[in-house]
Design a protein around this motif. Structure first.
Motif, short mmCIF file in Angstrom:
data_model
loop_
_atom_site.label_atom_id
_atom_site.label_comp_id
_atom_site.label_asym_id
_atom_site.label_seq_id
_atom_site.Cartn_x
_atom_site.Cartn_y
_atom_site.Cartn_z
N GLY A 234 0.78 -1.12 0.08
CA GLY A 234 -0.05 0.16 -0.02
C GLY A 234 0.92 1.29 -0.05
N PRO A 235 0.32 2.39 -0.17
CA PRO A 235 0.93 3.65 -0.26
C PRO A 235 1.63 3.99 0.97
CG PRO A 235 -1.30 4.12 -0.16
CD PRO A 235 -1.28 2.56 -0.44
N GLY A 236 2.83 4.44 1.20
CA GLY A 236 3.53 4.67 2.19
C GLY A 236 4.35 3.58 2.97
N ALA A 237 4.02 2.45 2.49
CA ALA A 237 4.55 1.24 3.33
C ALA A 237 5.74 0.71 2.67
CB ALA A 237 3.38 0.09 3.23
N GLU A 238 6.64 -0.07 3.31
CA GLU A 238 7.76 -0.51 2.87
C GLU A 238 7.50 -1.71 1.81
OE1 GLU A 238 11.94 -2.63 4.20
OE2 GLU A 238 10.54 -1.99 5.69
N ARG A 239 8.15 -1.68 0.69
CA ARG A 239 7.82 -2.73 -0.23
C ARG A 239 8.53 -3.80 0.22
NH1 ARG A 239 7.38 -2.78 -5.85
NH2 ARG A 239 7.55 -5.07 -6.60
N GLN A 240 8.08 -5.14 0.44
CA GLN A 240 8.58 -6.35 0.49
C GLN A 240 8.86 -7.13 -1.10
OE1 GLN A 240 9.61 -7.41 3.61
NE2 GLN A 240 8.75 -5.25 4.33
N ARG A 241 9.85 -7.86 -1.05
CA ARG A 241 10.09 -8.66 -2.41
C ARG A 241 9.80 -10.11 -2.04
NH1 ARG A 241 10.93 -4.76 -5.84
NH2 ARG A 241 11.87 -2.90 -5.12
N HIS A 242 9.37 -10.63 -1.10
CA HIS A 242 8.99 -12.03 -1.06
C HIS A 242 7.55 -12.17 -0.14
CE1 HIS A 242 12.89 -12.90 -2.71
NE2 HIS A 242 13.44 -12.07 -1.87
N ASP A 243 6.91 -13.14 -0.35
CA ASP A 243 6.81 -14.23 -1.42
C ASP A 243 6.21 -13.81 -2.78
OD1 ASP A 243 8.24 -15.93 0.35
OD2 ASP A 243 6.28 -16.33 1.28
N GLN A 244 6.69 -13.77 -3.64
CA GLN A 244 6.28 -13.35 -5.03
C GLN A 244 5.55 -14.67 -5.42
OE1 GLN A 244 8.88 -11.33 -7.53
NE2 GLN A 244 10.20 -10.47 -6.08
N GLN A 245 4.48 -14.65 -5.98
CA GLN A 245 3.73 -15.61 -6.49
C GLN A 245 3.47 -15.76 -7.99
OE1 GLN A 245 1.70 -17.94 -4.25
NE2 GLN A 245 3.42 -16.84 -2.96
N SER A 246 3.49 -16.76 -8.65
CA SER A 246 3.51 -17.02 -10.32
C SER A 246 2.31 -16.32 -10.74
CB SER A 246 3.67 -18.70 -10.34
OG SER A 246 4.90 -19.21 -9.85
N ILE A 247 1.16 -16.47 -10.02
CA ILE A 247 -0.30 -15.82 -10.68
C ILE A 247 -0.18 -14.57 -10.83
CG2 ILE A 247 -1.79 -17.65 -9.78
CD1 ILE A 247 -2.44 -15.78 -7.54
N GLU A 248 0.68 -13.66 -10.06
CA GLU A 248 1.03 -12.37 -10.28
C GLU A 248 1.51 -12.07 -11.49
OE1 GLU A 248 -0.35 -9.12 -9.13
OE2 GLU A 248 -0.59 -10.73 -7.67
N VAL A 249 2.66 -12.98 -11.81
CA VAL A 249 3.30 -12.78 -13.31
C VAL A 249 2.71 -13.31 -14.39
CG1 VAL A 249 5.29 -13.62 -14.32
CG2 VAL A 249 5.51 -13.29 -11.75
N ALA A 250 1.82 -14.17 -14.50
CA ALA A 250 0.98 -14.85 -15.41
C ALA A 250 -0.14 -13.46 -15.70
CB ALA A 250 0.34 -15.91 -14.94
N SER B 246 10.44 -26.29 -13.24
CA SER B 246 11.22 -27.60 -13.20
C SER B 246 11.13 -28.14 -14.59
CB SER B 246 10.58 -28.64 -12.39
OG SER B 246 11.29 -29.85 -12.63
N PRO B 247 12.00 -27.98 -15.49
CA PRO B 247 12.19 -28.59 -16.92
C PRO B 247 11.92 -30.04 -16.80
CG PRO B 247 14.19 -27.28 -16.69
CD PRO B 247 13.46 -27.39 -15.05
N ALA B 248 12.18 -30.79 -15.71
CA ALA B 248 12.14 -32.33 -15.59
C ALA B 248 10.83 -32.55 -15.47
CB ALA B 248 13.04 -32.80 -14.21
N THR B 249 9.71 -31.94 -14.94
CA THR B 249 8.46 -32.06 -14.69
C THR B 249 7.44 -31.35 -15.60
OG1 THR B 249 7.89 -30.77 -12.82
CG2 THR B 249 8.99 -32.74 -12.06
N GLY B 250 7.95 -30.00 -15.89
CA GLY B 250 6.91 -29.24 -16.48
C GLY B 250 6.17 -28.36 -15.43
N GLY B 251 6.40 -28.40 -14.24
CA GLY B 251 5.66 -27.86 -13.26
C GLY B 251 6.16 -26.40 -12.67
N GLY B 252 5.38 -25.43 -12.57
CA GLY B 252 5.76 -24.33 -11.85
C GLY B 252 5.94 -24.49 -10.48
N TYR B 253 7.08 -23.58 -9.88
CA TYR B 253 7.14 -23.72 -8.33
C TYR B 253 6.40 -22.71 -7.65
CZ TYR B 253 11.68 -26.02 -9.36
OH TYR B 253 12.57 -27.01 -9.93
N ASP B 254 5.87 -22.86 -6.48
CA ASP B 254 4.79 -22.21 -5.95
C ASP B 254 5.14 -20.82 -5.38
OD1 ASP B 254 2.94 -24.30 -6.34
OD2 ASP B 254 2.74 -25.16 -4.38
N GLY B 255 6.24 -20.35 -5.51
CA GLY B 255 6.66 -19.07 -4.94
C GLY B 255 8.12 -18.86 -4.83
#
Length: 350
Positions: A255-271, A312-321
């Motif tokens: 939110g405005p004025g708050a310190e920006r945290q970097r983790h945990d970033q989620q894959s759905i945000e990127v998609a 994971s190239p071995a499974t084709g799965g995306g990591y959870d965060g």
């Protein structure tokens, strides 16, 4: 958009990373003849957590968007469509939680899962190569499109489904009304250049809100100005850019004025960001928006805060965060679907 740094490469690479084709192997591993299991420990399905409409709907989005789908992808589309029609009640609402014992644990409602169900149904109705799937999906979409949710995110997801329907059926009155109402529920950007976002906080799948406003601007009547959505997405891009790579707002929000945290970033945000930039590029014809798509793809490949692959190239799965210690190596449905959805945009890159 703010210009990126580094060496972009070609449509097949991004800043030195090779862009793979999306794999449906892990999505098939997470699916059975009923639906799509929500959770996994590493790449192993956790059946005890059951299924949810949220994920099945996102599954229908990515399988329907796949060009020239294989027979396996078509079978997944059929299962996911059947799940959603089973989850829907006669008034257009949806249940969300189904146990492995095939019993629902909730009542029909209009939460995010309702919006995502309409997104999946709208995408299937517009893009599936199978005519019977398109027809059945449109019937279920029409039933759900009569309802409205007070929640901006739920309306945004529903609006994405309505935009899909309108791409194939431009005169669809119910879809146009739903998309206009979704944009109105989200609201217009504010006048403060430091915080033009229409909501008091950035929470989750933020870019979907901007995407709906952009899509609704193309309505012949009752849509918002295109500049509203572009201004939202431009600001969101700029505040999520760090040293030329994408660093999305984490699960805790910001939110405005708050310190920006970097983790945990989620894959759905990127998609969601990739989808919104792709829509902006299509609507405006400005190829600069493709940079945002490439940055989203790069985030999964390792162009992120920790320089680590998020799949994971071995499974084709995306990591959870993306945690401070590195990837959460669990490969659940949500993250795997986000990976597939993002990689699907690569084939359209110039």
């Amino acid at each position: 958009m703010t210009a990126t740094t580094g060496h972009p490469g070609t449509a097949d690479t991004w800043r030195g990373y090779r862009i793979p084709a999306p794999s449906f192997a892990h999505l098939s591993r997470l699916s059975d003849d009923t639906g799509l299991f929500e959770h996994a420990r590493h790449a192993t399905v956790r059946r005890e957590h059951g299924y949810c409409t949220d994920d099945v709907a996102r599954g229908l989005v990515v399988t329907s968007r796949q060009p020239q789908p294989t027979s396996e992808v078509l079978r997944l589309t059929e299962r996911y469509l059947a799940f959603l029609t089973h989850a829907q009640d006669a008034d257009g609402a949806f249940r969300n939680r189904l146990g492995h014992d095939r019993r629902w644990s909730d009542e029909p409602g209009l939460g995010d899962w309702w919006g995502r169900a309409l997104w999946g149904l709208g995408t299937a109705a517009a893009r599936s190569p199978a005519e019977w799937i398109r027809k059945e999906a449109l019937v279920a979409f029409d039933r759900g499109a009569t309802r409205r949710s007070p929640a901006p995110h739920a309306m945004a997801f529903a609006g994405l489904g309505a935009a899909e329907v309108l791409r194939r059926h431009p005169a669809h009155i119910a879809a146009a009304a739903l998309l206009a109402d979704a944009a109105a529920t989200i609201g217009a950007p504010g006048t403060d250049p430091q915080w033009p976002w229409p909501q008091p906080r950035l929470t989750y799948t933020n870019a979907a809100l901007a995407e709906v406003v952009i899509a609704a601007s193309q309505l012949p009547h009752g849509g918002p100005p295109l500049d509203d959505g572009l201004r939202m997405l431009t600001w969101l891009h700029d505040v999520q850019l760090l040293a030329g790579h994408l660093s999305v707002v984490p699960a805790g929000g910001w939110g405005p004025g708050a310190e920006r945290q970097r983790h945990d970033q989620q894959s759905i945000e990127v998609a969601a960001f990739a989808d919104a930039c792709a829509t902006a590029a299509r609507v405006t014809g400005d190829p600069a928006w493709q940079t945002g798509v490439r940055q989203a793809i790069g985030w999964f490949l390792g162009d992120n805060d920790l320089g680590t692959p998020m799949w994971s190239p071995a499974t084709g799965g995306g990591y959870d965060g993306l945690t401070p210690q590195g990837p959460n190596l669990n490969q659940g449905a949500e993250s795997t679907l986000a990976l597939i959805a993002t990689l699907q945009h690569a084939r359209r890159l110039p």
